[in-house]
Design a protein around this motif. Structure first.
Motif, PDB file in Angstrom:
ATOM      1  N   ILE A 432      55.174  15.415  49.452  1.00  0.00           N
ATOM      2  CA  ILE A 432      54.174  14.998  48.459  1.00  0.00           C
ATOM      3  C   ILE A 432      53.789  13.542  48.657  1.00  0.00           C
ATOM      4  N   GLU A 433      54.785  12.683  48.861  1.00  0.00           N
ATOM      5  CA  GLU A 433      54.509  11.261  49.051  1.00  0.00           C
ATOM      6  C   GLU A 433      53.763  11.004  50.362  1.00  0.00           C
ATOM      7  N   CYS A 434      54.180  11.689  51.420  1.00  0.00           N
ATOM      8  CA  CYS A 434      53.527  11.483  52.717  1.00  0.00           C
ATOM      9  C   CYS A 434      52.095  12.003  52.719  1.00  0.00           C
ATOM     10  N   ARG A 435      51.831  13.092  52.024  1.00  0.00           N
ATOM     11  CA  ARG A 435      50.453  13.591  51.909  1.00  0.00           C
ATOM     12  C   ARG A 435      49.578  12.559  51.197  1.00  0.00           C
ATOM     13  N   ARG A 436      50.152  11.928  50.184  1.00  0.00           N
ATOM     14  CA  ARG A 436      49.393  10.895  49.469  1.00  0.00           C
ATOM     15  C   ARG A 436      49.056   9.734  50.390  1.00  0.00           C
ATOM     16  N   VAL A 437      50.045   9.259  51.129  1.00  0.00           N
ATOM     17  CA  VAL A 437      49.817   8.135  52.045  1.00  0.00           C
ATOM     18  C   VAL A 437      48.823   8.527  53.132  1.00  0.00           C
ATOM     19  N   LEU A 438      49.024   9.718  53.719  1.00  0.00           N
ATOM     20  CA  LEU A 438      48.146  10.158  54.797  1.00  0.00           C
ATOM     21  C   LEU A 438      46.709  10.299  54.320  1.00  0.00           C
ATOM     22  N   LYS A 439      46.539  10.781  53.099  1.00  0.00           N
ATOM     23  CA  LYS A 439      45.191  10.915  52.542  1.00  0.00           C
ATOM     24  C   LYS A 439      44.460   9.582  52.560  1.00  0.00           C
ATOM     25  N   TRP A 440      45.134   8.543  52.103  1.00  0.00           N
ATOM     26  CA  TRP A 440      44.463   7.246  52.000  1.00  0.00           C
ATOM     27  C   TRP A 440      44.330   6.539  53.339  1.00  0.00           C
ATOM     28  N   THR A 441      45.117   6.940  54.347  1.00  0.00           N
ATOM     29  CA  THR A 441      44.920   6.329  55.664  1.00  0.00           C
ATOM     30  C   THR A 441      43.578   6.737  56.260  1.00  0.00           C
ATOM     31  N   TYR A 442      43.043   7.877  55.842  1.00  0.00           N
ATOM     32  CA  TYR A 442      41.721   8.278  56.336  1.00  0.00           C
ATOM     33  C   TYR A 442      40.617   7.421  55.718  1.00  0.00           C
ATOM     34  N   ALA A 443      40.801   7.008  54.485  1.00  0.00           N
ATOM     35  CA  ALA A 443      39.853   6.049  53.899  1.00  0.00           C
ATOM     36  C   ALA A 443      39.961   4.710  54.615  1.00  0.00           C
ATOM     37  N   TYR A 444      41.197   4.326  54.935  1.00  0.00           N
ATOM     38  CA  TYR A 444      41.418   3.072  55.681  1.00  0.00           C
ATOM     39  C   TYR A 444      40.738   3.143  57.048  1.00  0.00           C
ATOM     40  N   GLY A 445      40.913   4.272  57.728  1.00  0.00           N
ATOM     41  CA  GLY A 445      40.339   4.427  59.058  1.00  0.00           C
ATOM     42  C   GLY A 445      38.824   4.402  59.052  1.00  0.00           C
ATOM     43  N   TYR A 446      38.223   4.921  57.995  1.00  0.00           N
ATOM     44  CA  TYR A 446      36.748   4.942  57.923  1.00  0.00           C
ATOM     45  C   TYR A 446      36.181   3.527  57.888  1.00  0.00           C
ATOM     46  N   TYR A 447      36.856   2.630  57.183  1.00  0.00           N
ATOM     47  CA  TYR A 447      36.358   1.263  57.043  1.00  0.00           C
ATOM     48  C   TYR A 447      36.920   0.310  58.098  1.00  0.00           C
ATOM     49  N   LEU A 448      37.751   0.827  59.009  1.00  0.00           N
ATOM     50  CA  LEU A 448      38.242  -0.008  60.100  1.00  0.00           C
ATOM     51  C   LEU A 448      37.099  -0.238  61.082  1.00  0.00           C
ATOM     52  N   PRO A 449      36.712  -1.488  61.341  1.00  0.00           N
ATOM     53  CA  PRO A 449      35.553  -1.765  62.209  1.00  0.00           C
ATOM     54  C   PRO A 449      35.714  -1.121  63.582  1.00  0.00           C
ATOM     55  N   GLU A 450      34.672  -0.418  64.016  1.00  0.00           N
ATOM     56  CA  GLU A 450      34.713   0.236  65.318  1.00  0.00           C
ATOM     57  C   GLU A 450      34.767  -0.774  66.459  1.00  0.00           C
ATOM     58  N   SER A 451      34.349  -2.004  66.185  1.00  0.00           N
ATOM     59  CA  SER A 451      34.384  -3.040  67.215  1.00  0.00           C
ATOM     60  C   SER A 451      35.818  -3.466  67.553  1.00  0.00           C
ATOM     61  N   GLU A 452      36.742  -3.259  66.620  1.00  0.00           N
ATOM     62  CA  GLU A 452      38.140  -3.605  66.864  1.00  0.00           C
ATOM     63  C   GLU A 452      38.838  -2.412  67.529  1.00  0.00           C
ATOM     64  N   HIS A 453      38.515  -2.223  68.791  1.00  0.00           N
ATOM     65  CA  HIS A 453      38.958  -1.033  69.515  1.00  0.00           C
ATOM     66  C   HIS A 453      40.478  -0.953  69.621  1.00  0.00           C
ATOM     67  N   GLU A 454      41.116  -2.083  69.880  1.00  0.00           N
ATOM     68  CA  GLU A 454      42.569  -2.073  70.047  1.00  0.00           C
ATOM     69  C   GLU A 454      43.273  -1.662  68.760  1.00  0.00           C
ATOM     70  N   LYS A 455      42.820  -2.208  67.633  1.00  0.00           N
ATOM     71  CA  LYS A 455      43.418  -1.830  66.351  1.00  0.00           C
ATOM     72  C   LYS A 455      43.158  -0.359  66.040  1.00  0.00           C
TER      73      LYS A 455
END
Length: 544
Positions: A432-455
C-alpha cells in the motif's frame, strides 16, 4: 546504488526457492502556548490510557488529537488567561477569540494597554451580563420597539435592552449564517460590546443552535492555529498538531482514522513529491486545457461552421453534422464538390500534397504534431499514476478482507497462531505504501525537464527497479498466499519457505523504495549517468 546488484540477486534467490503444494497441500511554544514534546523515537507510541497518539522520528513530530484533547487544551488556555488577568472565563474566551487563540500576543497587548484591548474587543469592566432587579416599569426593546416588563428584557453590560425573543432571533440567525457568530457584537449599531458565550446559552432556545455554536467555538481553536489542522477525511473529528524537528520537507502524517495526508496542503500523502508539483498535477488533471489539447491534436474545424470534427476511420470525404451538413476534404479542407479523380479521389488529395510541398500546411501540421506528442506524454504518465492509485485502493481493500476473514481461516488451516501471520499483514502494508509512492513518482517524472537527460535516465532506472520489485511482492502475496489458505492438509515446510520468500521480497522492496525516496528528496543530486543510462529500464521499455 552499489547495493542494487545485491538486491537483484536476492530477488533471484527467492524466486528460485519455489515450492510445490500439488501433492502435499500444507519547536518552541506555539501560538497557543503549548510546548513541543521532545521524544527520541522512531515508532508510533500509543498509550491506552491516553487519547493522543504521538508519532516521532528523527525528522518530524506530530500528535493526533481527539475532540476531548482539543477541548481540554482550549479550556486550559481560557483558565490561564482568566487567572492571570483576574477576569471571568467568559471574558477570557472573548479575548482569545479576538486574538485568534494567541496567548502570547494577548498577554503582551493586555499588559501594555488593558483599556485599549477592552475597547477593541468589546469587553467592558463589570462582567458580561448586568443583573437588573424586578421593576414594574416597562422598557422598550431596541429591535421590535415593543414595551416589556424588565423581567422579559435581557440586559447586557453596555446598558442596551432587548427582549428575549429578539435576542433569540438575532443570535440564532448569526449561528445559522456560520462561524461569524463567534464575533457578534451588541445589536445596537453604535455599540461594540461583544456577545459572550453565557449570553448565547441564555437567549438561544434551540438546543441544536446552541450545539452548533459550541462546535464553531471548538473548531476555531484548531482553525486559527498555525500548527494544528483538522484531518480532511470525511466524518473524521480528529486534528493533527505538527512541528518539524529536522530538515525533511515531508509533511505526511497519519490520522487515527487511518487516513494519510499531507499536513501542509491537506491532499493525500504524496512524499517524496513536493506540494507545488502535486498542486500543478492535480490542476492539470482537472483542467479544461487537456480537452483543448486533445481537440487540437485529434480534430479539425469544419471550414463552414468551425465545429471540431474527429476523423476516426473511413475515407477523406467528410460530412459535418446537422444542421451544417457541409461536405469537405479532410486533408485540404476544401469543398468536396471541387474534388474528383483529378485531385486523387477518395483516398488521397493532390491539392493537399501540392500545397504541403509549397509549405502551406507546415505551421498547422507542426502545431498539431506538437499537441499530439504533448498529449501522448501526459497520457503515459497519467495512466500509470491512476493505475497505481487504483492498485493501492484495491490492496487496502484486500488487507481489510484478510484481517477480517482470511487470517482466521489461514490460521486454522495451517495450525498457526494469528500472531505468527503478521508477516503477511506487513507485506500488504508495504504494498500500500509503495503504491502510494510509485503513484506520485509519475507526477514527478512528468515535470522532470526533458533537457536534464542524465537525471531522467537515473530517475527512470531507479523507478523501474522499484516498480519491478513491487510487482513481484504484490504478485506473491496476492496469489501464492491463497494456495495455503485453500490447502486441505497443512505443510509446515512449504509454508516456512513461503514466509521466508515473502519476508525477503518485503525487505528488498522496502529498500528499493527507501533509496528511490531519498534520491527524489535530494533532487537526484547523486545521479550517475553512465551507470543509469547503460541499462534500459522497464519504464523506458513501456514508453517505446
Amino acid at each position: 546504488m552499489d547495493s542494487d546488484d545485491d538486491m537483484l540477486d536476492a530477488y533471484d534467490d527467492v524466486e528460485s526457492g519455489e515450492y510445490d503444494t500439488s501433492s502435499d497441500r500444507d519547536d518552541d511554544d506555539d501560538e497557543h502556548g503549548h510546548g513541543e514534546n521532545e521524544t527520541d523515537c522512531g515508532y508510533v507510541v500509543e498509550d491506552d490510557d491516553s487519547s493522543t497518539s504521538t508519532h516521532c522520528s528523527n525528522q518530524v513530530n506530530y500528535v493526533v488529537l481527539k475532540e476531548e484533547d482539543i477541548r481540554k487544551r482550549q479550556e486550559d488556555d481560557i483558565k490561564q488567561v482568566s487567572t492571570v488577568f483576574s477576569i471571568t472565563n467568559v471574558e477570557a474566551s472573548v479575548l482569545l477569540l479576538h486574538y485568534r487563540w494567541n496567548v502570547s500576543k494577548l498577554n503582551d497587548e493586555w499588559f501594555a494597554d488593558e483599556e485599549k484591548v477592552r475597547r477593541t474587543v468589546g469587553v467592558l469592566e463589570g462582567g458580561s451580563v448586568v443583573v437588573v432587579g424586578d421593576n414594574p416599569r416597562k422598557v422598550k426593546c431596541g429591535i421590535c420597539f415593543e414595551k416589556f416588563r424588565r423581567i422579559k428584557i435581557v440586559p447586557v453590560v453596555c446598558g442596551h435592552s432587548f427582549c428575549s425573543t429578539c435576542w433569540n432571533g438575532y443570535v440564532s440567525t448569526a449561528i445559522n449564517d456560520g462561524s461569524g457568530c463567534l464575533m457578534r457584537k451588541c445589536p445596537e449599531p453604535s455599540c461594540d460590546v461583544a456577545v459572550c458565550r453565557d449570553l448565547v446559552e441564555k437567549v438561544v432556545s434551540s438546543e441544536e443552535d446552541r450545539n452548533k455554536y459550541d462546535r464553531y467555538f471548538l473548531r476555531s481553536y484548531i482553525e486559527e492555529s498555525r500548527k494544528m489542522k483538522w484531518c480532511p477525511a470525511p466524518g473524521c473529528e480528529h486534528a493533527v498538531e505538527f512541528s518539524a524537528t529536522g530538515t525533511s520537507a515531508s509533511y505526511d502524517v497519519s490520522c487515527s482514522c487511518l487516513h494519510r495526508f499531507c499536513w501542509n496542503c491537506k491532499e493525500d500523502a504524496h512524499s517524496p513529491v513536493d506540494c507545488g508539483t502535486v498542486s500543478k498535477w492535480i490542476l492539470k488533471n482537472s483542467a479544461e486545457a487537456e480537452n483543448t489539447t486533445w481537440i487540437l491534436a485529434n480534430s479539425k474545424a469544419c471550414p463552414k461552421c468551425k465545429r471540431p470534427i474527429e476523423k476516426n476511420h473511413g475515407c477523406m470525404h467528410m460530412t459535418c453534422g446537422s444542421p451544417c451538413k457541409h461536405q469537405f476534404c479532410w486533408l485540404c479542407l476544401g469543398a468536396w464538390t471541387e474534388h474528383g479523380g483529378s485531385t486523387g479521389g477518395f483516398y488521397s488529395c493532390n491539392k493537399y500534397e501540392k500545397a504541403k510541398k509549397g509549405g502551406l500546411y507546415d505551421e498547422a501540421e507542426k502545431k498539431r504534431e506538437m499537441a499530439k506528442n504533448s498529449l501522448e506524454r501526459y497520457t503515459h504518465y497519467y495512466e500509470r499514476w491512476a493505475s497505481n492509485e487504483k492498485s493501492r485502493k484495491k490492496a487496502f481493500g484486500d488487507l481489510q478482507v484478510f484481517l477480517s476473514e482470511k487470517i482466521a481461516k489461514l490460521s486454522e488451516v495451517q495450525c498457526i497462531p494469528e500472531t505468527q501471520l503478521t508477516f503477511i499483514t506487513d507485506a500488504w502494508g508495504q504494498i500500500i505504501e509503495c503504491r502510494r509512492v510509485l503513484k506520485w513518482t509519475y507526477a514527478y517524472g512528468y515535470y522532470l525537464p526533458e533537457s536534464e537527460h542524465e537525471k531522467q535516465c537515473f530517475f527512470e532506472y531507479m523507478q523501474g527497479e522499484a516498480e519491478s520489485g513491487l510487482e513481484r511482492l504484490h504478485r506473491c502475496v496476492e496469489t501464492e498466499s491463497e494456495v495455503f489458505q485453500d490447502a486441505e492438509v497443512p505443510s509446515e515446510q512449504h509454508f516456512n519457505a513461503f514466509r521466508q520468500k515473502l519476508n525477503t521480497l518485503t525487505s528488498v522492496t522496502k529498500t528499493h523504495f527507501e533509496t528511490l525516496v531519498k534520491a527524489l528528496e535530494n533532487g537526484l543530486s547523486d545521479v550517475k549517468s553512465e551507470a543509469a543510462c547503460s541499462k534500459e529500464t522497464p519504464s523506458k521499455k513501456r514508453r517505446k
